[in-house]
Design a protein around this motif. Structure first.
Motif, mmCIF file in Angstrom:
data_model
loop_
_atom_site.group_PDB
_atom_site.id
_atom_site.type_symbol
_atom_site.label_atom_id
_atom_site.label_comp_id
_atom_site.label_asym_id
_atom_site.label_seq_id
_atom_site.Cartn_x
_atom_site.Cartn_y
_atom_site.Cartn_z
ATOM 1 N N VAL A 74 0.841 -1.206 0.000
ATOM 2 C CA VAL A 74 0.000 0.000 0.000
ATOM 3 C C VAL A 74 0.874 1.253 0.000
ATOM 4 N N LYS A 75 1.939 1.233 0.772
ATOM 5 C CA LYS A 75 2.862 2.382 0.793
ATOM 6 C C LYS A 75 3.431 2.630 -0.609
ATOM 7 N N GLU A 76 3.850 1.563 -1.266
ATOM 8 C CA GLU A 76 4.390 1.683 -2.620
ATOM 9 C C GLU A 76 3.302 2.133 -3.591
ATOM 10 N N CYS A 77 2.107 1.625 -3.436
ATOM 11 C CA CYS A 77 0.989 2.009 -4.287
ATOM 12 C C CYS A 77 0.707 3.506 -4.151
ATOM 13 N N LYS A 78 0.704 4.004 -2.938
ATOM 14 C CA LYS A 78 0.471 5.428 -2.709
ATOM 15 C C LYS A 78 1.539 6.259 -3.412
ATOM 16 N N ARG A 79 2.762 5.787 -3.364
ATOM 17 C CA ARG A 79 3.862 6.504 -4.032
ATOM 18 C C ARG A 79 3.648 6.523 -5.543
ATOM 19 N N LEU A 80 3.273 5.361 -6.101
ATOM 20 C CA LEU A 80 3.077 5.275 -7.549
ATOM 21 C C LEU A 80 1.862 6.069 -8.019
ATOM 22 N N LEU A 81 0.815 6.089 -7.205
ATOM 23 C CA LEU A 81 -0.385 6.847 -7.575
ATOM 24 C C LEU A 81 -0.090 8.332 -7.749
ATOM 25 N N LEU A 82 0.943 8.809 -7.077
ATOM 26 C CA LEU A 82 1.311 10.230 -7.143
ATOM 27 C C LEU A 82 2.448 10.498 -8.128
ATOM 28 N N SER A 83 2.950 9.446 -8.742
ATOM 29 C CA SER A 83 4.085 9.572 -9.650
ATOM 30 C C SER A 83 3.623 9.916 -11.067
ATOM 31 N N GLU A 84 4.294 10.889 -11.676
ATOM 32 C CA GLU A 84 3.976 11.253 -13.068
ATOM 33 C C GLU A 84 4.145 10.062 -14.004
ATOM 34 N N LYS A 85 5.139 9.257 -13.756
ATOM 35 C CA LYS A 85 5.418 8.099 -14.600
ATOM 36 C C LYS A 85 4.222 7.147 -14.665
ATOM 37 N N TYR A 86 3.437 7.092 -13.588
ATOM 38 C CA TYR A 86 2.326 6.147 -13.511
ATOM 39 C C TYR A 86 0.954 6.807 -13.662
ATOM 40 N N GLU A 87 0.916 8.075 -14.022
ATOM 41 C CA GLU A 87 -0.380 8.753 -14.077
ATOM 42 C C GLU A 87 -1.303 8.196 -15.157
ATOM 43 N N GLN A 88 -0.765 7.532 -16.163
ATOM 44 C CA GLN A 88 -1.596 6.932 -17.208
ATOM 45 C C GLN A 88 -2.054 5.518 -16.859
ATOM 46 N N TYR A 89 -1.533 4.983 -15.760
ATOM 47 C CA TYR A 89 -1.897 3.632 -15.332
ATOM 48 C C TYR A 89 -3.239 3.667 -14.596
ATOM 49 N N SER A 90 -4.010 2.614 -14.744
ATOM 50 C CA SER A 90 -5.234 2.492 -13.954
ATOM 51 C C SER A 90 -4.844 2.104 -12.530
ATOM 52 N N ILE A 91 -5.757 2.320 -11.608
ATOM 53 C CA ILE A 91 -5.508 1.923 -10.223
ATOM 54 C C ILE A 91 -5.254 0.419 -10.152
ATOM 55 N N SER A 92 -6.016 -0.356 -10.912
ATOM 56 C CA SER A 92 -5.830 -1.814 -10.921
ATOM 57 C C SER A 92 -4.453 -2.210 -11.448
ATOM 58 N N ALA A 93 -3.970 -1.506 -12.468
ATOM 59 C CA ALA A 93 -2.641 -1.804 -13.014
ATOM 60 C C ALA A 93 -1.556 -1.513 -11.978
ATOM 61 N N ILE A 94 -1.728 -0.445 -11.235
ATOM 62 C CA ILE A 94 -0.764 -0.118 -10.179
ATOM 63 C C ILE A 94 -0.825 -1.171 -9.075
ATOM 64 N N ALA A 95 -2.032 -1.635 -8.757
ATOM 65 C CA ALA A 95 -2.180 -2.696 -7.756
ATOM 66 C C ALA A 95 -1.397 -3.940 -8.186
#
Length: 127
Positions: A74-95
């Protein structure tokens, strides 16, 4: 004098040392990203008995092994959700990226650990 086996396993200082070793390993290897991680495989990786790992996590972190690993995810997910690199990813893809193998498990754990759903988290951070 070598302490009795029970003292080694149960002493708070010893368990805190085990937690430090676990944290160092997790942070170096990012083993929480592996969706198949379990106590048995982690025990082999870190070369500590399962019962010692479990006891340290239970007594020091007040979680079970899966809850402990999910908190890193979850900590890593929170980091990625705020990352420009991952802004095009869906929440499920980040999960998936952070090691959750099911969408239901991800949402349940995210809300339990973060206190809000992933989309609510994103909204709160963007405001």
């Amino acid at each position: 004098m070598i302490p009795a086996k029970r003292e080694i396993n149960d002493g708070k200082e010893e368990l805190e040392e085990v937690i430090k070793r676990i944290e160092n390993h997790i942070n170096e290897k990012k083993s929480y990203l592996n969706p198949d991680i379990n106590l048995k495989s982690f025990s082999k990786d870190i070369r500590l008995p399962e019962r010692i790992i479990s006891r340290a996590i239970n007594r020091i972190e007040h979680k079970n092994f899966n809850g402990y690993i999910n908190s890193y995810r979850v900590k890593e997910c929170k980091r990625l959700l705020l990352s420009e690199k991952y802004e095009q990813y869906s929440i499920s893809a980040i999960a998936d990226e952070v090691g959750f193998s099911s969408r239901a498990s991800f949402y349940k754990n995210f809300k339990e650990i973060a206190g809000v759903s992933p989309s609510e988290y994103i909204k709160s951070v963007n405001n």
